[in-house]
Design a protein around this motif. Structure first.
Motif, PDB file in Angstrom:
ATOM      1  N   GLU A  82       0.846  -1.209   0.000  1.00 32.97           N
ATOM      2  CA  GLU A  82       0.000   0.000   0.000  1.00 32.97           C
ATOM      3  C   GLU A  82       0.877   1.254   0.000  1.00 32.97           C
ATOM      4  OE1 GLU A  82      -3.290  -2.156   2.987  1.00 32.97           O
ATOM      5  OE2 GLU A  82      -1.761  -0.764   3.720  1.00 32.97           O
ATOM      6  N   GLU A 111       2.182  -3.237  11.510  1.00 33.80           N
ATOM      7  CA  GLU A 111       1.660  -3.396  10.145  1.00 33.80           C
ATOM      8  C   GLU A 111       2.612  -2.753   9.142  1.00 33.80           C
ATOM      9  OE1 GLU A 111      -2.198  -2.228   7.404  1.00 33.80           O
ATOM     10  OE2 GLU A 111      -1.405  -0.790   8.843  1.00 33.80           O
ATOM     11  N   ASP A 133      -1.426  -2.087  14.640  1.00 30.32           N
ATOM     12  CA  ASP A 133      -1.671  -1.359  13.397  1.00 30.32           C
ATOM     13  C   ASP A 133      -1.649   0.104  13.803  1.00 30.32           C
ATOM     14  OD1 ASP A 133      -4.405  -1.323  10.909  1.00 30.32           O
ATOM     15  OD2 ASP A 133      -2.635  -0.059  11.185  1.00 30.32           O
ATOM     16  N   ASP A 136      -4.998   2.703  11.387  1.00 31.31           N
ATOM     17  CA  ASP A 136      -5.927   1.915  10.576  1.00 31.31           C
ATOM     18  C   ASP A 136      -6.899   2.833   9.851  1.00 31.31           C
ATOM     19  OD1 ASP A 136      -9.021   0.654  11.017  1.00 31.31           O
ATOM     20  OD2 ASP A 136      -7.563  -0.479   9.822  1.00 31.31           O
ATOM     21  N   GLY A 137      -7.180   2.492   8.584  1.00 25.73           N
ATOM     22  CA  GLY A 137      -8.111   3.318   7.814  1.00 25.73           C
ATOM     23  C   GLY A 137      -7.386   4.355   6.985  1.00 25.73           C
ATOM     24  N   SER A 138      -6.187   3.956   6.548  1.00 27.46           N
ATOM     25  CA  SER A 138      -5.330   4.929   5.837  1.00 27.46           C
ATOM     26  C   SER A 138      -6.065   5.653   4.724  1.00 27.46           C
ATOM     27  CB  SER A 138      -4.116   4.199   5.263  1.00 27.46           C
ATOM     28  OG  SER A 138      -3.491   3.464   6.289  1.00 27.46           O
ATOM     29  N   ASN A 228     -18.144  -3.880   2.252  1.00 26.75           N
ATOM     30  CA  ASN A 228     -17.903  -3.148   1.000  1.00 26.75           C
ATOM     31  C   ASN A 228     -18.602  -3.908  -0.135  1.00 26.75           C
ATOM     32  OD1 ASN A 228     -17.030  -1.945  -1.329  1.00 26.75           O
ATOM     33  ND2 ASN A 228     -14.888  -1.737  -0.658  1.00 26.75           N
ATOM     34  N   TYR A 259     -20.954   1.675   6.083  1.00 23.61           N
ATOM     35  CA  TYR A 259     -19.592   1.228   5.796  1.00 23.61           C
ATOM     36  C   TYR A 259     -18.695   2.451   5.725  1.00 23.61           C
ATOM     37  CZ  TYR A 259     -15.695  -1.509   3.960  1.00 23.61           C
ATOM     38  OH  TYR A 259     -14.479  -2.135   3.811  1.00 23.61           O
ATOM     39  N   GLY A 261     -15.246   2.264   6.024  1.00 20.12           N
ATOM     40  CA  GLY A 261     -14.009   1.933   5.310  1.00 20.12           C
ATOM     41  C   GLY A 261     -12.791   2.083   6.208  1.00 20.12           C
ATOM     42  N   LEU A 263     -11.705   0.062   9.477  1.00 16.84           N
ATOM     43  CA  LEU A 263     -12.131  -1.088  10.291  1.00 16.84           C
ATOM     44  C   LEU A 263     -12.426  -0.691  11.731  1.00 16.84           C
ATOM     45  CD1 LEU A 263     -12.404  -4.156  10.918  1.00 16.84           C
ATOM     46  CD2 LEU A 263      -9.907  -4.194  11.209  1.00 16.84           C
ATOM     47  N   TYR A 279     -15.673  -8.648   6.157  1.00 20.09           N
ATOM     48  CA  TYR A 279     -14.725  -8.474   5.060  1.00 20.09           C
ATOM     49  C   TYR A 279     -14.448  -9.877   4.522  1.00 20.09           C
ATOM     50  CZ  TYR A 279     -12.013  -5.821   1.861  1.00 20.09           C
ATOM     51  OH  TYR A 279     -11.589  -5.180   0.719  1.00 20.09           O
ATOM     52  N   LYS A 289      -8.787  -9.503   3.122  1.00 19.04           N
ATOM     53  CA  LYS A 289      -7.852  -8.361   3.065  1.00 19.04           C
ATOM     54  C   LYS A 289      -7.240  -8.062   4.430  1.00 19.04           C
ATOM     55  CE  LYS A 289      -7.562  -3.394   2.273  1.00 19.04           C
ATOM     56  NZ  LYS A 289      -8.189  -2.157   1.816  1.00 19.04           N
ATOM     57  N   ARG A 291      -5.691  -8.157   8.297  1.00 17.35           N
ATOM     58  CA  ARG A 291      -4.578  -8.935   8.838  1.00 17.35           C
ATOM     59  C   ARG A 291      -4.959  -9.595  10.157  1.00 17.35           C
ATOM     60  NH1 ARG A 291      -2.744  -4.759   5.336  1.00 17.35           N
ATOM     61  NH2 ARG A 291      -4.485  -3.762   6.423  1.00 17.35           N
ATOM     62  N   GLU A 295      -5.245  -6.848  13.342  1.00 21.55           N
ATOM     63  CA  GLU A 295      -6.596  -6.339  13.071  1.00 21.55           C
ATOM     64  C   GLU A 295      -7.641  -7.335  13.606  1.00 21.55           C
ATOM     65  OE1 GLU A 295      -6.026  -3.409   9.202  1.00 21.55           O
ATOM     66  OE2 GLU A 295      -6.057  -5.568   8.814  1.00 21.55           O
TER      67      GLU A 295
END
Ligand code: FBP
Length: 352
Positions: A82, A111, A133, A136-138, A228, A259, A261, A263, A279, A289, A291, A295
């Motif tokens: 990513e 992560e 992480d 999260d939610g980059s 999603n 949603y 997006g 987590l 997910y 997707k 981890r 996560e």
């Protein structure tokens, strides 16, 4: 004495009522150890204070992100493939720095880093492994939508039972603590040490996480499903018929979709309001997707402590034996009612 002083003293008295996360952890430990006649060493709450310090630094950076050059990508890919965001890097550094200073830490698994950061501390001192992480939610950072930090704590296995690497790959039921921080309208920290789920809100006036939700419980049944749906064509059939069943009131209630997006934010809503977050495996990501170590495992521990259920569609997340630190897994978490129905849908016996 004068009104002003009287007012101040009343304010101080009211503070006596607050419980910070460190106090709460110490109280929990004292309760726990009382039954064994031992004293709480404070090592654990000192360890977790590394997380509260780092997340306050991250919170401060996020709150003024638009005013300083911390938005956007750094132009390199992380181990997940990513685009690494500037705030990912900052959050990672803050966690590594604040936790690395804690003597009781044997290893830090992030992560953002391909390999664990390990410390040359003997097993007596370096007792804990922190897996996290950092942000999260980059994909939501630049658009000012809730993001979060997720963490999991494992105890290092005695040398005769396993190496440090093997200690990192312990199944989720071995976690001694797990939690997350949501950076949203307010900043909330939620954690468990296996003795219930407790929520704290960051009080900006005093800079401390103050107890705001004790013994949180996920409702048995909710009104939201969270997934999603853009990936629906690539899901195994069971997931599609399950979401259709929820939408058509098959569980005796009409479900609506939510949603975000991120987590951590979608999970926090599910913990408070119930429902289900999914997910599933997709064509693109047949193993899912999200981890497992930083996560799914920590959120599954919290969900179960809050009366919910967490699976990979087939088995309990906390029973999965990890084979790699960045391994992915399908992740399904929610209230008992929704998760029972999901199990039936995925085993082909769709029952209302
Ligand atoms: P990171 O941002 O930590 O990489 O997490 C992955 C994530 O952003 C989750 O927070 C979220 O649930 C999911 O990916 C969203 O994925 P998608 O955009 O495919 O729905």
């Amino acid at each position: 004495m004068g009104d002003a002083v009287a007012r101040l003293l009343t304010e101080v008295d009211s503070m006596a009522m607050i419980t910070t996360v460190q106090q709460h952890i110490l109280q929990q430990q004292q309760e726990l150890l009382k039954s064994t006649g031992r004293e709480a060493s404070g090592t654990f709450s000192w360890l977790l204070s590394g997380i509260t310090l780092a997340t306050k630094m991250i919170e401060a950076k996020i709150r003024s992100a638009g005013l300083s050059d911390v938005l956007g990508a750094v132009g390199v890919e992380n181990v997940q493939g990513e685009q690494q965001q500037k705030l990912d890097v900052y959050a990672n550094q803050a966690m590594l720095h604040c936790l690395g200073l804690r003597d009781s830490v044997a290893a830090l698994v992030s992560e953002e880093d391909e390999e664990p950061v390990t410390f040359n501390r003997d097993a007596e001192t370096g007792k804990y492994i922190l897996v996290f992480d950092p942000l999260d939610g980059s994909s939501n950072i630049d658009v000012n939508v809730n993001v979060g930090t997720i963490f999991s704590v494992l105890r290092r296995m005695p040398a005769e039972l396993g190496t440090l690497e093997e200690s990192i790959l312990q199944p989720g039921f071995r976690q001694v603590a797990a939690g997350y921080v949501v950076y949203g309208p307010s900043t909330v920290l939620v954690y468990t040490t296996g003795n219930g789920v407790h929520g704290f809100t960051l009080d900006p006036k005093i800079g401390a996480f103050v107890l705001s939700n004790e013994r949180m419980q996920m409702p048995e049944q909710g009104i939201y499903y969270s997934v999603n749906e853009a990936n629906a064509a690539g899901w195994p059939e069971g997931y599609r018929s399950y979401v259709t069943m929820l939408r058509e009131g098959g569980l005796g209630k009409t479900y609506s979709s939510r949603y975000i997006g991120s987590l951590v934010a979608d999970f926090h809503r599910t913990l408070l309001k119930g429902g289900v977050f999914l997910y599933p495996p997709t064509e693109k990501q047949s193993k899912g997707k999200l981890r497992l170590l930083y996560e799914a495992n920590p959120l599954a521990f919290i969900a179960e402590q809050g009366g919910g259920v967490a699976t990979n569609g087939a088995e309990r997340i906390l029973e999965i034996r990890p084979t790699g630190i960045h391994q992915r897994t399908p992740f399904c978490v929610g209230g008992r009612r929704e998760m029972e129905a999901l199990q039936s849908a995925l085993t082909g016996v769709l029952t209302a």
